[in-house]
Enzyme design. Structure first.
Site, PDB file in Angstrom:
ATOM      1  N   THR A 163      54.894  39.792  42.604  1.00 22.90           N
ATOM      2  CA  THR A 163      53.564  39.611  42.004  1.00 22.90           C
ATOM      3  C   THR A 163      52.797  40.918  42.161  1.00 22.90           C
ATOM      4  OG1 THR A 163      53.437  37.233  42.363  1.00 22.90           O
ATOM      5  CG2 THR A 163      51.350  38.433  42.445  1.00 22.90           C
ATOM      6  N   ARG A 191      52.889  24.479  36.712  1.00 21.16           N
ATOM      7  CA  ARG A 191      52.365  24.890  38.026  1.00 21.16           C
ATOM      8  C   ARG A 191      51.453  26.121  37.885  1.00 21.16           C
ATOM      9  NH1 ARG A 191      52.891  29.736  41.429  1.00 21.16           N
ATOM     10  NH2 ARG A 191      52.715  29.052  43.592  1.00 21.16           N
ATOM     11  N   GLY A 193      49.532  28.970  40.297  1.00 22.29           N
ATOM     12  CA  GLY A 193      49.495  29.500  41.653  1.00 22.29           C
ATOM     13  C   GLY A 193      48.105  29.977  42.035  1.00 22.29           C
ATOM     14  N   ASP A 194      48.059  30.772  43.088  1.00 24.00           N
ATOM     15  CA  ASP A 194      46.774  31.267  43.596  1.00 24.00           C
ATOM     16  C   ASP A 194      46.220  32.435  42.776  1.00 24.00           C
ATOM     17  OD1 ASP A 194      49.113  32.671  44.578  1.00 24.00           O
ATOM     18  OD2 ASP A 194      47.747  33.845  45.839  1.00 24.00           O
ATOM     19  N   THR A 213      49.194  37.984  47.657  1.00 28.33           N
ATOM     20  CA  THR A 213      50.538  37.701  47.137  1.00 28.33           C
ATOM     21  C   THR A 213      51.319  36.947  48.201  1.00 28.33           C
ATOM     22  OG1 THR A 213      52.659  38.674  46.509  1.00 28.33           O
ATOM     23  CG2 THR A 213      51.220  40.055  47.853  1.00 28.33           C
ATOM     24  N   GLY A 214      52.167  36.051  47.748  1.00 28.75           N
ATOM     25  CA  GLY A 214      52.955  35.277  48.700  1.00 28.75           C
ATOM     26  C   GLY A 214      52.983  33.829  48.280  1.00 28.75           C
ATOM     27  N   GLY A 216      51.750  30.910  47.110  1.00 26.97           N
ATOM     28  CA  GLY A 216      50.482  30.623  46.442  1.00 26.97           C
ATOM     29  C   GLY A 216      49.834  29.324  46.874  1.00 26.97           C
TER      30      GLY A 216
END
Ligand code: ASP
Length: 291
Positions: A163, A191, A193-194, A213-214, A216
């Site tokens: 990301t 879906r 994510g963050d 990042t990671g 989410g």
């Protein structure tokens, strides 16, 4: 007058040894591209978007070309940009294939809507001059292979790494944050994510700009970026707070990852709880990259 600065990340995760140098160098190139915008008198928003575009165009990162895929093998893009000076946000989620999702988010920045999703977001982009691309233009062989591997190993919920995000500060001390991703590899269709959710993976205000990042889901549940920025605005030490929030995301919300943070005066801050996070920064005083 502030020292202009661009700091980017190319995703939290475990980059194989033979690709580490390439990942880190790509981040430096992106930071330089943002820096060129600042050097020409551009704003923090323009610089952050320019840096993210470079990373979206590079197939080694999980954004634009080379993005992660849903479990049924499709592209579903998330991106957001926030202007810390005005608190405007432009964000897209579950966007169908476009070459530079961050450019679509940027076009939305001054619109009343904050976040558009799905086919309607795609139609909005087309109506505003963006050309959709065939899905195959964004999907690389390497990504198809990684999806097959993730599904085989049942790791579909793990974050993919790669990301991309940028935080920037212009000479007037204004801050901005931008993030773009294909999301987690093998994610459920639909879906989100963050990254495109303001306050989770992306946030900027007068006192702080954050791109995460990671995993989410843990950044969404911990409202990561806004809480970090709020604490910094309230006087917390930025480096210590960045680490504390990442540890909280790990220990309380069960997710690993990393983030970049800029303040109006301070240095480029980055930290991670994952195996690594490629990153690069540029300012007129120095530049560098790492992983
Ligand atoms: N945070 C991203 C997401 O959950 C994935 C990543 O950073 O690799 O969509």
């Amino acid at each position: 007058m502030s020292v202009p600065l661009v700091l980017v990340h190319g995703g939290a995760g475990d980059v194989p040894e033979d690709r580490r140098e390439r990942h880190a160098r790509g981040c430096l190139e992106a930071a330089r591209a943002g820096g060129a915008v600042l050097a020409a008198g551009g704003s923090a928003v323009e610089a952050a978007v320019a840096a993210v575009r470079v990373l979206e165009d590079d197939p080694v990162y999980n954004a634009g070309r080379g993005c992660a895929l849903t479990r049924d093998g499709h592209v579903s893009l998330d991106a957001a940009v926030m202007d810390g000076a005005t608190l405007d946000v432009g964000a897209v989620a579950v966007l169908p294939p476009f070459r530079n999702p961050i450019a679509v988010a940027h076009a939305l920045l001054r619109e009343p809507e904050v976040l558009l999703a799905g086919p309607e977001a795609g139609r909005w982009a087309e109506a505003h001059g963006f050309e959709p691309v065939a899905e195959d233009e964004l999907i690389t062989d390497a990504v198809r292979a990684r999806l097959a591997e993730a599904l085989r190993e049942g790791r579909a919920r793990n974050f993919a790494g790669g990301t991309v995000g940028a935080v920037a500060r212009d000479v007037e001390g204004r801050l901005a944050a931008a993030t773009s991703t294909g999301g987690t590899m093998g994610k459920a269709p639909g879906r989100i994510g963050d990254s495109p959710v303001v306050g989770a993976g992306t946030y900027a205000c007068a006192e702080a700009a954050v791109s995460a990042t990671g995993d989410g889901e843990s950044f969404l549940r911990s409202v990561f970026a806004a809480r970090l920025a709020d604490a910094v605005a309230a006087g917390a030490d930025p480096a210590a707070e960045l680490r504390r929030r990442l540890e909280e995301a790990r220990d309380r919300y069960a997710g690993l990852g990393g983030a970049i943070l800029l303040t109006p005066e301070g240095p480029p801050l980055r930290a991670w709880t994952s195996r690594g996070m490629s990153h690069g920064w540029w300012s007129p005083e120095d530049e560098g990259c790492g992983i």
